[in-house]
Design a protein around this motif. Structure first.
Motif, PDB file in Angstrom:
ATOM      1  N   GLY A 298      -7.617   7.616  -0.703  1.00  0.00           N
ATOM      2  CA  GLY A 298      -7.382   6.356  -0.006  1.00  0.00           C
ATOM      3  C   GLY A 298      -8.014   6.381   1.366  1.00  0.00           C
ATOM      4  O   GLY A 298      -9.097   6.938   1.568  1.00  0.00           O
ATOM      5  N   ASP A 299      -7.315   5.773   2.320  1.00  0.00           N
ATOM      6  CA  ASP A 299      -7.877   5.695   3.666  1.00  0.00           C
ATOM      7  C   ASP A 299      -7.846   7.027   4.395  1.00  0.00           C
ATOM      8  O   ASP A 299      -8.734   7.325   5.201  1.00  0.00           O
TER       9      ASP A 299
ATOM     10  N   GLN B  66      -4.747  -1.378  -5.622  1.00  0.00           N
ATOM     11  CA  GLN B  66      -3.551  -1.159  -4.811  1.00  0.00           C
ATOM     12  C   GLN B  66      -2.403  -0.648  -5.683  1.00  0.00           C
ATOM     13  O   GLN B  66      -1.659   0.245  -5.286  1.00  0.00           O
TER      14      GLN B  66
ATOM     15  N   ARG C  15      -2.407   3.158  -6.513  1.00  0.00           N
ATOM     16  CA  ARG C  15      -2.011   4.126  -5.497  1.00  0.00           C
ATOM     17  C   ARG C  15      -0.579   4.596  -5.701  1.00  0.00           C
ATOM     18  O   ARG C  15      -0.195   5.650  -5.199  1.00  0.00           O
TER      19      ARG C  15
ATOM     20  N   TYR D 206       0.699   5.302   0.532  1.00  0.00           N
ATOM     21  CA  TYR D 206      -0.170   6.277   1.208  1.00  0.00           C
ATOM     22  C   TYR D 206      -0.248   7.592   0.443  1.00  0.00           C
ATOM     23  O   TYR D 206       0.759   8.091  -0.082  1.00  0.00           O
TER      24      TYR D 206
ATOM     25  N   TYR E  98       0.840  -1.204   0.000  1.00  0.00           N
ATOM     26  CA  TYR E  98       0.000   0.000   0.000  1.00  0.00           C
ATOM     27  C   TYR E  98       0.868   1.244   0.000  1.00  0.00           C
ATOM     28  O   TYR E  98       1.842   1.338   0.753  1.00  0.00           O
TER      29      TYR E  98
END
Length: 423
Positions: free
Chosen positions: A126-127, A168, A171, A121, A119
């Protein structure tokens, strides 16, 4: 060929490929990990010493990087010890997420290196900035950008990389995706399939059997990243409208992603305090972490399986549930949308909407026979795209062989592989 696998919690994503390589004539396989892990046939599993922790005085942006450096140093020392004992790998496969891959190039300069990148960031898409939704403060954006320092150093050190899904891969920066293939670890669909006569004994001593109304929810940790609060808020409506429904939640109280509640304690305690008086707790069963055979029985009993996630790494549990012909009620977030098409092989709902979750689950319980086409399509999706034996394991072995030989992998990079919703 001599192959070294490195993973903090070996075997992890290498559970199938490491013994498959070890079974080939002339191949020696060694694994390095912090934890004891499980014994795999033909694989010599060694442990490195746990690293020191970052100082509380370290700037919070770089605390995770400092932890990675400590871990990378311990792995480098273990690698040097291997060299002294006569093992020098031709090929290194490493999950560098905790820092293991930082210095392997310096220890084994002549080895080919294939890293598993899980992953990348970012402060948007995203998260981060998802829950609660909205703009991210510059302080958090700077912290998130710094989180990638470990990956960026490892991308420079590795010959090639791979990740599990197109989303994934999306990203990562385009230049990194030129040397990043997409290949999932795979689901053993020969083993993971709906059991003909499943049974599961609950903590209260009652036994669930075929024909019971069973709502299932799985997460390594019961936490916001996997939609646990939304699911709990949906339970009052589900249990009121389906008086025979039993709810089984699999997972521990320790968060695996994100943090504990600000007020302390566990997310389970927080949510039970919020909704506990509105649900029949005798029908809500927290079973903790269970061995895989019991998990298989739970999924084989499932009338509706709820899987909610932030835009983050896709859980193995969702694909295993699909392989068990579960009716998935999934969040309409990019990792899930790459696999689930609403109304074809599952149902999609708003991650934040307990009402939509409850309505979908109640509909599934009220008309169980109507959903078998979706259940069968769910399993077929996994067989076609994620089957271990026919697709994923051969692809991963081909990828390892190509990188070991210095060839551009036949799988190629992922720059042009656009997941649903991004094209």
């Amino acid at each position: 060929m001599r192959v070294l696998f490195v993973h903090q919690n070996f075997p992890g994503q290498y559970r199938h490929v490491a013994p498959a390589l070890a079974a080939r004539p002339g191949t020696r396989v060694v694994a390095l990990g912090e934890n004891a892990g499980e014994a795999l046939p033909g694989v010599q599993h060694l442990r490195y010493q746990p690293p020191s922790a970052a100082s509380e005085k370290t700037h919070r942006y770089v605390r995770r990087l400092e932890n990675a450096v400590y871990r990378g140093q311990q792995v480098a020392r273990a690698g040097l010890a291997l060299k002294e004992r006569g093992f020098v790998p031709d090929m290194v496969c490493c999950h560098p997420g905790w820092g293991e891959g930082l210095y392997l190039r310096d220890v084994f300069p002549d080895a080919r290196m294939l890293y598993y990148y899980e992953y990348y960031y970012t402060s948007a898409g995203g998260d981060v900035g998802f829950d609660p939704p909205g703009p991210v403060h510059i302080d958090d954006a700077a912290r998130v950008r710094t989180l990638n320092a470990n990956h960026l150093l490892c991308l420079q050190a590795s010959d090639w990389g791979h990740t599990a899904t197109r989303w994934q891969a999306s990203r990562f920066p385009d230049w990194a995706r030129d040397r990043l293939s997409v290949v999932h670890e795979g689901v053993d669909t020969e083993t993971i399939r709906r059991l003909p006569d499943p049974a599961f004994t609950l903590p209260n001593g009652a036994t669930l059997r075929r024909g019971d109304e069973v709502v299932t929810f799985i997460g390594r940790g019961l936490e916001p990243y996997r939609g646990f609060p939304t699911f709990m808020r949906a339970l009052p409506s589900i249990l009121e409208r389906r008086p025979n429904a039993q709810v089984v939640l699999v997972g521990g109280d320790e968060p695996h992603y994100g943090s504990r509640p600000r007020e302390g304690g566990t997310w389970r305690a927080v949510m039970l305090q919020e909704v506990g008086e509105r649900i029949d707790q005798g029908r809500v069963h927290f079973v903790g972490k269970v061995p895989h055979p019991q998990l298989q029985a739970i999924l084989s009993l499932s009338s509706a399986h709820v899987y909610l996630t932030y835009p983050f790494v896709l859980s193995w549990s969702m694909l295993e549930a699909m392989a068990n012909e579960c009716l998935i009620v999934g969040s309409a977030t990019p990792p899930v949308q790459e696999v689930i098409e609403d109304g074809r092989n599952g149902l999609l709902v708003d991650f934040f909407s307990p009402v939509q979750v409850a309505d979908a689950v109640v509909l599934a319980l009220a008309e169980p026979e109507a959903w078998w086409p979706l259940r069968r399509a769910a399993r077929q999706t996994v067989v076609d795209r994620y089957d271990l034996r026919s697709r994923c394991l051969p692809d991963l072995i081909d990828l390892i062989d190509d990188v070991a030989a210095g060839r551009r992998p036949r799988l190629g990079g992922s720059r042009d592989l656009v997941p649903p919703g991004l094209g």
